[in-house]
Design a protein around this motif. Structure first.
Motif, PDB file in Angstrom:
ATOM      1  N   MET A 201      12.407   2.778  13.595  1.00 31.29           N
ATOM      2  CA  MET A 201      11.140   2.074  13.401  1.00 31.29           C
ATOM      3  C   MET A 201      10.292   2.193  14.649  1.00 31.29           C
ATOM      4  O   MET A 201      10.783   2.022  15.776  1.00 31.29           O
ATOM      5  N   VAL A 202       9.013   2.459  14.476  1.00 31.56           N
ATOM      6  CA  VAL A 202       8.014   2.404  15.534  1.00 31.56           C
ATOM      7  C   VAL A 202       6.891   1.515  15.028  1.00 31.56           C
ATOM      8  O   VAL A 202       6.424   1.687  13.894  1.00 31.56           O
ATOM      9  N   ALA A 203       6.467   0.539  15.831  1.00 34.51           N
ATOM     10  CA  ALA A 203       5.466  -0.422  15.373  1.00 34.51           C
ATOM     11  C   ALA A 203       4.513  -0.775  16.501  1.00 34.51           C
ATOM     12  O   ALA A 203       4.783  -0.514  17.677  1.00 34.51           O
ATOM     13  N   THR A 204       3.403  -1.385  16.120  1.00 36.73           N
ATOM     14  CA  THR A 204       2.413  -1.820  17.105  1.00 36.73           C
ATOM     15  C   THR A 204       2.680  -3.239  17.593  1.00 36.73           C
ATOM     16  O   THR A 204       1.915  -3.764  18.391  1.00 36.73           O
ATOM     17  N   ALA A 205       3.737  -3.866  17.097  1.00 35.41           N
ATOM     18  CA  ALA A 205       4.134  -5.212  17.524  1.00 35.41           C
ATOM     19  C   ALA A 205       5.566  -5.164  18.036  1.00 35.41           C
ATOM     20  O   ALA A 205       6.330  -4.245  17.707  1.00 35.41           O
ATOM     21  N   ALA A 206       5.931  -6.154  18.862  1.00 36.70           N
ATOM     22  CA  ALA A 206       7.286  -6.216  19.404  1.00 36.70           C
ATOM     23  C   ALA A 206       8.309  -6.257  18.272  1.00 36.70           C
ATOM     24  O   ALA A 206       8.067  -6.894  17.249  1.00 36.70           O
ATOM     25  N   PRO A 207       9.398  -5.521  18.427  1.00 34.63           N
ATOM     26  CA  PRO A 207       9.931  -4.839  19.623  1.00 34.63           C
ATOM     27  C   PRO A 207       9.438  -3.413  19.805  1.00 34.63           C
ATOM     28  O   PRO A 207       9.990  -2.686  20.615  1.00 34.63           O
ATOM     29  N   TYR A 208       8.435  -2.986  19.040  1.00 35.41           N
ATOM     30  CA  TYR A 208       7.769  -1.687  19.166  1.00 35.41           C
ATOM     31  C   TYR A 208       8.626  -0.503  18.710  1.00 35.41           C
ATOM     32  O   TYR A 208       8.164   0.310  17.921  1.00 35.41           O
ATOM     33  N   VAL A 209       9.841  -0.378  19.226  1.00 39.20           N
ATOM     34  CA  VAL A 209      10.733   0.714  18.810  1.00 39.20           C
ATOM     35  C   VAL A 209      12.113   0.129  18.538  1.00 39.20           C
ATOM     36  O   VAL A 209      12.608  -0.697  19.312  1.00 39.20           O
ATOM     37  N   HIS A 210      12.714   0.550  17.419  1.00 39.71           N
ATOM     38  CA  HIS A 210      14.052   0.057  17.096  1.00 39.71           C
ATOM     39  C   HIS A 210      14.820   1.143  16.351  1.00 39.71           C
ATOM     40  O   HIS A 210      14.310   1.739  15.405  1.00 39.71           O
ATOM     41  N   LEU A 211      16.040   1.399  16.803  1.00 35.59           N
ATOM     42  CA  LEU A 211      16.922   2.360  16.143  1.00 35.59           C
ATOM     43  C   LEU A 211      18.076   1.602  15.511  1.00 35.59           C
ATOM     44  O   LEU A 211      18.801   0.872  16.191  1.00 35.59           O
ATOM     45  N   SER A 212      18.239   1.758  14.230  1.00 36.58           N
ATOM     46  CA  SER A 212      19.289   1.078  13.485  1.00 36.58           C
ATOM     47  C   SER A 212      20.300   2.099  12.994  1.00 36.58           C
ATOM     48  O   SER A 212      19.934   3.110  12.388  1.00 36.58           O
ATOM     49  N   LEU A 213      21.573   1.830  13.265  1.00 37.95           N
ATOM     50  CA  LEU A 213      22.637   2.736  12.860  1.00 37.95           C
ATOM     51  C   LEU A 213      23.432   2.231  11.667  1.00 37.95           C
ATOM     52  O   LEU A 213      24.394   2.868  11.250  1.00 37.95           O
ATOM     53  N   GLY A 214      23.046   1.070  11.126  1.00 36.54           N
ATOM     54  CA  GLY A 214      23.779   0.520   9.992  1.00 36.54           C
ATOM     55  C   GLY A 214      23.040  -0.640   9.365  1.00 36.54           C
ATOM     56  O   GLY A 214      22.022  -1.109   9.883  1.00 36.54           O
ATOM     57  N   GLN A 215      23.566  -1.121   8.253  1.00 38.28           N
ATOM     58  CA  GLN A 215      22.889  -2.161   7.479  1.00 38.28           C
ATOM     59  C   GLN A 215      22.749  -3.477   8.227  1.00 38.28           C
ATOM     60  O   GLN A 215      21.837  -4.262   7.950  1.00 38.28           O
ATOM     61  N   ARG A 216      23.632  -3.735   9.194  1.00 40.12           N
ATOM     62  CA  ARG A 216      23.582  -5.019   9.897  1.00 40.12           C
ATOM     63  C   ARG A 216      22.578  -5.028  11.045  1.00 40.12           C
ATOM     64  O   ARG A 216      22.309  -6.086  11.623  1.00 40.12           O
ATOM     65  N   SER A 217      22.041  -3.874  11.375  1.00 40.98           N
ATOM     66  CA  SER A 217      21.070  -3.781  12.471  1.00 40.98           C
ATOM     67  C   SER A 217      19.669  -3.807  11.883  1.00 40.98           C
ATOM     68  O   SER A 217      19.213  -2.822  11.286  1.00 40.98           O
ATOM     69  N   VAL A 218      18.998  -4.956  12.033  1.00 43.06           N
ATOM     70  CA  VAL A 218      17.688  -5.160  11.404  1.00 43.06           C
ATOM     71  C   VAL A 218      16.675  -5.560  12.475  1.00 43.06           C
ATOM     72  O   VAL A 218      16.868  -6.573  13.164  1.00 43.06           O
ATOM     73  N   PRO A 219      15.590  -4.810  12.648  1.00 41.40           N
ATOM     74  CA  PRO A 219      14.584  -5.207  13.634  1.00 41.40           C
ATOM     75  C   PRO A 219      13.819  -6.447  13.181  1.00 41.40           C
ATOM     76  O   PRO A 219      13.567  -6.629  11.991  1.00 41.40           O
ATOM     77  N   ALA A 220      13.474  -7.303  14.133  1.00 43.85           N
ATOM     78  CA  ALA A 220      12.680  -8.500  13.859  1.00 43.85           C
ATOM     79  C   ALA A 220      11.287  -8.265  14.425  1.00 43.85           C
ATOM     80  O   ALA A 220      11.071  -8.346  15.633  1.00 43.85           O
TER      81      ALA A 220
END
Length: 236
Positions: A201-220
């Motif tokens: 995920m890349v976004a214009t709001a925090a956390p801006y960048v997030h890499l998820s390797l599985g179903q339990r890793s969800v960016p807020a």
């Protein structure tokens, strides 16, 4: 092929059309296991002043749970149940027991059900998350879309909420146009590349960048709406 690209470019603009092409290529090469998603994050002013008038035989009501009318929706029942588990509310339109449409809103942080993402906003009391406005094909030529919005806004006005927040698929030009007519303003963007369990995920709001390797890793994703004016000053 070039004609289709030109038509998409006129509807979406160059940048979103290129992203659309990337999505189409990913889906084709992966046989549906990978995709590219782009969302516009927008805010709409709540207008609770418009009266919802009865038209024909269509009835609008706030659902307390998944009922027989809602089960006609092109959505898995497990998805509908999970929405109520998040304390979401839903205005349903029906005619003679036939589903005509619905609109959902969530009073707290909302968990996306198409990619892995939680949406949070602050100050939380100023807004609700609205999503999944659906009108069944036989009812799309009328004014049911605006009636659903009016009914939902009356309930939100009773809760002293002055904004609704939502994400709009960048490939859905019709939804973008409809939200603009309601006074929507952009407050952010988010891009997702999904390939199996992997998600970037890349976004214009925090956390801006997030890499998820599985179903339990969800960016807020945290959206700051403190700069939005009172809704009555922003209504279209």
């Amino acid at each position: 092929m070039w004609r289709k690209f030109a038509e998409k470019r006129r509807a979406l603009g160059t940048a979103d059309t290129l992203w659309f092409v990337i999505d189409a290529v990913l889906r084709r090469l992966s046989r549906g296991a990978a995709k590219a998603v782009k969302y516009y994050l927008v805010a709409q002013p709540v207008d609770a002043g418009g009266a919802v008038t009865a038209r024909g035989s269509i009835r609008l009501y706030v659902a307390e749970g998944v009922d027989d009318v809602m089960r006609q929706a092109p959505r898995p029942e497990a998805t509908l149940q999970s929405r109520f588990a998040q304390h979401s509310r839903c205005v349903v339109a029906e005619r003679g027991g036939e589903l005509a449409g619905f609109i959902w809103w969530c009073p707290q942080s909302y968990r996306e059900d198409t990619v892995r993402c939680d949406y949070h906003w602050y100050p939380a009391e100023r807004a609700r998350w609205d999503y999944d406005v659906y009108v069944a094909p036989p009812f799309r030529m009328g004014r049911l879309f605006s009636r659903l919005w009016q009914q939902a806004h009356q309930h939100l006005g009773d809760e002293r909420v002055d904004w609704t927040l939502s994400r709009i698929d960048a490939f859905n030009a019709g939804s973008l146009a409809a939200h603009r007519k309601l006074g929507a303003r952009e407050i952010g963007r988010a891009w997702f590349i999904v390939a199996g369990r992997l998600q970037l995920m890349v976004a214009t709001a925090a956390p801006y960048v997030h890499l998820s390797l599985g179903q339990r890793s969800v960016p807020a994703l945290r959206l700051n709406i403190s700069d939005l004016p009172p809704a009555q000053d922003a209504a279209p």
